[in-house]
Write an enzyme that holds these catalytic residues in place. Structure first.
Site: not given
Length: 225
Positions: A64, A66, A93, A109, A138, A178
């Site tokens: 968490g 970000w 997430d 998901d 990320d 990322k």
């Protein structure tokens, strides 16, 4: 036996580096859940990504940090009142995540239809029916150590973020993901260039020198025929 000693030495070295890491200490002092917050902070300060009134989606948000940084930046806006953010952050997430103040979290998901529909509904409510200003990702796979397999997994996660951004970003929106330098890196960059007018790699100082981790920023969607 030698292998066990080598692994133990590696763990001790990592622990020593982690304890003495200035970004770890800063995260603890400033209340961030992970040092990763400073990677986003540095990129944001360079590229002015987070602006008042934005709707931001954080893919692969756990734990968490970000989302925390994005929320704090929106709350620091001159237009924000009562400590509340001027804008909205939606985090998603597969893993559970402790609540972050003023951040809407969906555990699931987003490749699954019901979860994706829930995400769309939350975003629509937050944006008043408009599209998203900024998508952050990320996300990282569990690495196997097999270069070809790991490259494919990394590229797949970047593809998911690109597909989501293509559908939900505003024309002048941005996507930050990322990824890792490796055999599939150039293919990921090419995919960004097909989708965005401006594409730039970013390697913030908070990203460890030993790591192949890097970030790709795409801005201003191209019109897809």
């Amino acid at each position: 036996m030698a292998k066990g000693k080598s692994k133990n030495k590696f763990n001790q070295s990592w622990l020593h580096d982690h304890i003495n890491d200035p970004y770890v200490k800063m995260a603890q002092r400033e209340g961030y859940r992970a040092r990763a917050a400073y990677k986003l902070k540095e990129i944001d300060e360079q590229d002015k990504l987070i602006q008042p009134g934005q709707v931001i989606v954080d893919l692969g948000a756990a734990p968490g940090s970000w989302s925390q940084y994005a929320r704090n930046k929106l709350a620091a806006s001159p237009r924000a009142t009562g400590g509340k953010p001027d804008g909205a952050v939606v985090a998603i997430d597969i893993l559970p995540m402790e609540p972050v103040a003023d951040v809407t979290f969906i555990q699931g998901d987003f490749r699954e239809e019901d979860v994706f529909r829930q995400l769309e509904e939350v975003v629509m409510a937050a944006s008043g029916g408009a599209k998203i200003d900024l998508v952050l990702s990320d996300m990282a796979p569990n690495l196997s150590g097999v270069a070809s397999a790991d490259s494919a997994r990394i590229e797949y996660l970047c593809d998911l973020a690109l597909d989501f951004a293509q559908t939900h970003l505003k024309p002048d929106g941005a996507l930050l993901v990322k990824c890792f330098h490796g055999s599939g890196y150039s293919q990921i960059v090419e995919k960004f260039k097909r989708q965005f007018k401006v594409v730039a790699p970013r390697k913030p100082k908070a990203s460890r020198d030993k790591s192949s981790e890097t970030f790709i920023l795409g801005r201003y969607l191209k019109v897809v025929n």
